[in-house]
Design a protein around this motif. Structure first.
Motif, PDB file in Angstrom:
ATOM      1  N   PHE A  29      -3.057   9.818   1.037  1.00 10.98           N
ATOM      2  CA  PHE A  29      -2.836   9.759   2.488  1.00 10.98           C
ATOM      3  C   PHE A  29      -2.610   8.308   2.915  1.00 10.98           C
ATOM      4  O   PHE A  29      -3.431   7.443   2.593  1.00 10.98           O
ATOM      5  CB  PHE A  29      -4.056  10.280   3.251  1.00 10.98           C
ATOM      6  CG  PHE A  29      -4.361  11.725   3.008  1.00 10.98           C
ATOM      7  CD1 PHE A  29      -3.648  12.728   3.647  1.00 10.98           C
ATOM      8  CD2 PHE A  29      -5.386  12.088   2.143  1.00 10.98           C
ATOM      9  CE1 PHE A  29      -3.940  14.065   3.439  1.00 10.98           C
ATOM     10  CE2 PHE A  29      -5.686  13.419   1.923  1.00 10.98           C
ATOM     11  CZ  PHE A  29      -4.958  14.414   2.569  1.00 10.98           C
ATOM     12  N   ASP A  30      -1.530   8.093   3.651  1.00 14.26           N
ATOM     13  CA  ASP A  30      -1.250   6.735   4.125  1.00 14.26           C
ATOM     14  C   ASP A  30      -1.872   6.546   5.509  1.00 14.26           C
ATOM     15  O   ASP A  30      -1.694   7.387   6.385  1.00 14.26           O
ATOM     16  CB  ASP A  30       0.273   6.532   4.198  1.00 14.26           C
ATOM     17  CG  ASP A  30       0.661   5.069   4.099  1.00 14.26           C
ATOM     18  OD1 ASP A  30      -0.194   4.243   3.735  1.00 14.26           O
ATOM     19  OD2 ASP A  30       1.837   4.744   4.390  1.00 14.26           O
ATOM     20  N   GLU A  31      -2.575   5.441   5.689  1.00 15.10           N
ATOM     21  CA  GLU A  31      -3.240   5.121   6.963  1.00 15.10           C
ATOM     22  C   GLU A  31      -3.924   6.357   7.499  1.00 15.10           C
ATOM     23  O   GLU A  31      -3.611   6.857   8.578  1.00 15.10           O
ATOM     24  CB  GLU A  31      -2.218   4.541   7.953  1.00 15.10           C
ATOM     25  CG  GLU A  31      -1.533   3.331   7.340  1.00 15.10           C
ATOM     26  CD  GLU A  31      -0.794   2.446   8.326  1.00 15.10           C
ATOM     27  OE1 GLU A  31      -0.831   2.735   9.523  1.00 15.10           O
ATOM     28  OE2 GLU A  31      -0.192   1.457   7.876  1.00 15.10           O
ATOM     29  N   ILE A  32      -4.880   6.825   6.746  1.00 18.00           N
ATOM     30  CA  ILE A  32      -5.537   8.106   7.027  1.00 18.00           C
ATOM     31  C   ILE A  32      -6.170   8.138   8.421  1.00 18.00           C
ATOM     32  O   ILE A  32      -6.299   9.193   9.020  1.00 18.00           O
ATOM     33  CB  ILE A  32      -6.568   8.417   5.920  1.00 18.00           C
ATOM     34  CG1 ILE A  32      -7.150   9.814   6.117  1.00 18.00           C
ATOM     35  CG2 ILE A  32      -7.684   7.388   5.838  1.00 18.00           C
ATOM     36  CD1 ILE A  32      -7.362  10.594   4.913  1.00 18.00           C
ATOM     37  N   LYS A  59       0.839  -1.221   0.000  1.00 15.52           N
ATOM     38  CA  LYS A  59       0.000   0.000   0.000  1.00 15.52           C
ATOM     39  C   LYS A  59       0.864   1.257   0.000  1.00 15.52           C
ATOM     40  O   LYS A  59       0.700   2.141  -0.841  1.00 15.52           O
ATOM     41  CB  LYS A  59      -0.946  -0.004   1.224  1.00 15.52           C
ATOM     42  CG  LYS A  59      -1.876  -1.201   1.287  1.00 15.52           C
ATOM     43  CD  LYS A  59      -2.771  -1.185   2.495  1.00 15.52           C
ATOM     44  CE  LYS A  59      -2.060  -1.291   3.833  1.00 15.52           C
ATOM     45  NZ  LYS A  59      -1.308  -2.543   4.032  1.00 15.52           N
ATOM     46  N   THR A  60       1.798   1.315   0.962  1.00 19.67           N
ATOM     47  CA  THR A  60       2.666   2.497   1.038  1.00 19.67           C
ATOM     48  C   THR A  60       3.540   2.590  -0.209  1.00 19.67           C
ATOM     49  O   THR A  60       3.742   3.676  -0.760  1.00 19.67           O
ATOM     50  CB  THR A  60       3.532   2.437   2.317  1.00 19.67           C
ATOM     51  OG1 THR A  60       2.652   2.320   3.438  1.00 19.67           O
ATOM     52  CG2 THR A  60       4.391   3.674   2.478  1.00 19.67           C
ATOM     53  N   SER A  61       4.015   1.434  -0.683  1.00 21.09           N
ATOM     54  CA  SER A  61       4.861   1.441  -1.889  1.00 21.09           C
ATOM     55  C   SER A  61       4.108   2.023  -3.074  1.00 21.09           C
ATOM     56  O   SER A  61       4.686   2.720  -3.903  1.00 21.09           O
ATOM     57  CB  SER A  61       5.323   0.028  -2.244  1.00 21.09           C
ATOM     58  OG  SER A  61       5.953  -0.556  -1.139  1.00 21.09           O
TER      59      SER A  61
HETATM   60 MG   LIG Z   1       2.177   0.994   4.817  1.00 26.53          MG
END
Ligand SMILES: [Mg+2]
Ligand SMILES: Nc1ncnc2c1ncn2[C@@H]1O[C@H](COP(=O)(O)OP(=O)(O)OP(=O)(O)O)[C@@H](O)[C@H]1O
Length: 403
Positions: free
Chosen positions: A300-303, A39-41
Motif C-alpha cells: 500500500f502506498d501512503e497508506i 518508495k513508490t518506485s
Molecule cells: Mg510516492
C-alpha cells in the motif's frame, strides 16, 4: 515470504538492495523517506516482478501508460534490468530467484531459481530451460519457448519442483496498490476476482465474498466506524455491482442513512479496500471462496491517505495481524508511533538517494541518531524529531558499498 529484493537498472533502483546482506525482511515493512527517495518506485519494482511471473508485463505497462523505456534507469546506458528476490517458506526453506529482463524483447533472457534445501536449480539460459536436481538428475525443455516476462509464466509449475511453484504462486499473488484511489473505488464494476489496481472493482469483489466473510468485514469495519450498520452490494442490470453502506443516523421517519459508494467518504472506502483483502481466514477455511483471489503479499502506498490519525492504532493493529506479508509506505509519524518498538526496529526502512541518484535502503533504527532517540521516544516521535536530510547523510556515511 519475501526476505529480500534487489534491483539493477529498474527506475531509480540501481544497485539497490533491500534486505539481503544486512538483514531479512519481516512480515510487515514500513518504508519511509523524503519525496522522490524511491518508495513508490520500490512498490512498482515488486509489482514488476509479479507481472513478470504472471506474463502480463505488456498489459501492465499499458495500464500505467508507460513505455518499456520507462522501466530503465535513465541515468544508466544499460538496456537490461537485473533482479533478485529471496524467499523463505516454512516447509521449503530458502529459495532465490534471479532474472535478467530485456525490455526490447519484453522477456527474461536469463532466470535462475536456486533451492537451498536440496540444492536443486532451475535455469533459463540461451533460450533453453534446464532443471538440475540435487541428486544429479537433469531435465531439459525443448528450445524456442514463446513467452513474455518470465518463462515460468507459461510453464505448468505444479508439475515441477514445489519450490518453483511456490515462487511463481507467491509472486503472481502479490498485489501492489500504489494506484488505489477513492475515485476508482466509487465506480460500479462487473467482475471482481480482485479489487483492481486502483480499487475500481471493489464493489464486485465485495459482492463475491461469502456471507461469513461479509459479516467478518462488517464487524472489522465497525471497529473503525461504529456507526456503520450494513455494507450491501447488489447486482444491477447487465451484471454491474453496486455498493451501499448504511449508517446509524435516522431521519424523521426513523429510516437510517443509506449512502451509495459514489458518495461515501474517502477514508471509509480506503479502509474497506484494505480490510477486504486482509481479513484473517474464516474458521476452518483453507482457500478463499469461489474465484476470489486473496493476495499473498500486499503493498500500500501512503497508506494513511484520507484516514484520520485517531484510526491509526486500529489500522496498525489490523495490519500487524494480517495473514499476508505487508509493505506500506508512509509519511505519517502517527502510523509509526503505533508500532511496538521491537517491531519498528525491524520494520521501518528509510529510503534515500545517494550522490549518484540511486535509491538506497537502511533500517531506520540502525542509524545512530534514531537508535539513540528510540530509547526515550516512540518510533513516530523519533521520526518527527530527526531531520531526514541529516539521516540521509548518516546513512551515506555508514553505507559499506560507498567509497
Ligand atoms: Mg510516492
Ligand atoms: N526511469 C528512471 N530512472 C531514474 N530515476 C527515476 C526514473 N523514474 C523516476 N526516477 C526518479 O525517482 C523519483 C520518483 O520516486 P518515487 O515516486 O518512487 O518517490 P517517493 O519516495 O514515492 O516520493 P513521494 O514521497 O513524493 O511519493 C523521480 O522523482 C525521479 O527522480
Amino acid at each position: 515470504m519475501i526476505t529480500s529484493i534487489s534491483f539493477e537498472n529498474f527506475k531509480s533502483l540501481d544497485a539497490f538492495d533491500l534486505g539481503d546482506m544486512h538483514f531479512h525482511l519481516s512480515p510487515f515493512t514500513c518504508l519511509i523517506g523524503l519525496n522522490g527517495s524511491g518508495k513508490t518506485s520500490l512498490l512498482q519494482g515488486f509489482d514488476f516482478c509479479s507481472q513478470l511471473m504472471s506474463g502480463t508485463i505488456e498489459e501492465w505497462l499499458k495500464r500505467r501508460e508507460w513505455k518499456s523505456n520507462d522501466l530503465l534507469n535513465h541515468l544508466s546506458q544499460q538496456r537490461v534490468i537485473y533482479g533478485n528476490v529471496e524467499f523463505y517458506f516454512k516447509n521449503l526453506g530458502e529459495i532465490s530467484w534471479d532474472f535478467a529482463f530485456n525490455p526490447s524483447l519484453m522477456r527474461c533472457t536469463h532466470e535462475d531459481i536456486f533451492m537451498a534445501k536440496d540444492r536443486s536449480q532451475f535455469v533459463l539460459e540461451d533460450g533453453r530451460v534446464s532443471l538440475f536436481f540435487g541428486s544429479g538428475k537433469t531435465y531439459e525443455y525443448p528450445k524456442g519457448l514463446s513467452y513474455k516476462g518470465s518463462v515460468l509464466s507459461i510453464l505448468d509449475t505444479e508439475t515441477l519442483h514445489p519450490a518453483i511453484h511456490a515462487v511463481k504462486t507467491y509472486l503472481s499473488g502479490l498485489r501492489s496498490l500504489d494506484m488505489l484511489t477513492p475515485q476508482a473505488m466509487r465506480r460500479r464494476a462487473k467482475e471482481g476476482e480482485n479489487i483492481g489496481y486502483g480499487g475500481e472493482r471493489l464493489s464486485a469483489y465485495l459482492h463475491g465474498l461469502s456471507k461469513a466473510r461479509k459479516e467478518q468485514l462488517l464487524s472489522a469495519l465497525q471497529g473503525f466506524y461504529p456507526q456503520v450498520e450494513k455494507v450491501e452490494t447488489s447486482a444491477l442490470r447487465a451484471g454491474w455491482k453496486e455498493l451501499k453502506v448504511t449508517e446509524g443516523w435516522r431521519n424523521s421517519k426513523n429510516k437510517p442513512l443509506l449512502t451509495d459508494a459514489r458518495h461515501l467518504n474517502d477514508g471509509m472506502l480506503r479502509i474497506l479496500a484494505i480490510l477486504a483483502q486482509t481479513l484473517p481466514p474464516e474458521n476452518g477455511e483453507k482457500k478463499p471462496s469461489k474465484k476470489q483471489v486473496i493476495p499473498h503479499c500486499l503493498l500500500f502506498d501512503e497508506i494513511e491517505n484520507g484516514i484520520n490519525p485517531e484510526l491509526m492504532p486500529k489500522l496498525v493493529a489490523h495490519l500487524l495481524q494480517a495473514p499476508q506479508q505487508i509493505f506500506v509506505t508512509t509519511h505519517s509519524p502517527s502510523l509509526l508511533n503505533w508500532l511496538p518498538d521491537e517491531i519498528a526496529k525491524e520494520a521501518v526502512i528509510l529510503l534515500y538517494r545517494d550522490s549518484q541518484g540511486g535509491t538506497k535502503a537502511v533500517r531506520f533504527f540502525d542509524l545512530p541518531t534514531p537508535k539513540k532517540r528510540l530509547e526515550l521516544l516512540g518510533p513516530g516521535e523519533v521520526f518527527v524529531d530527526v531531520d531526514l536530510e541529516a539521516m540521509t547523510q548518516e546513512a551515506l556515511a555508514l553505507d559499506p558499498t560507498l567509497p
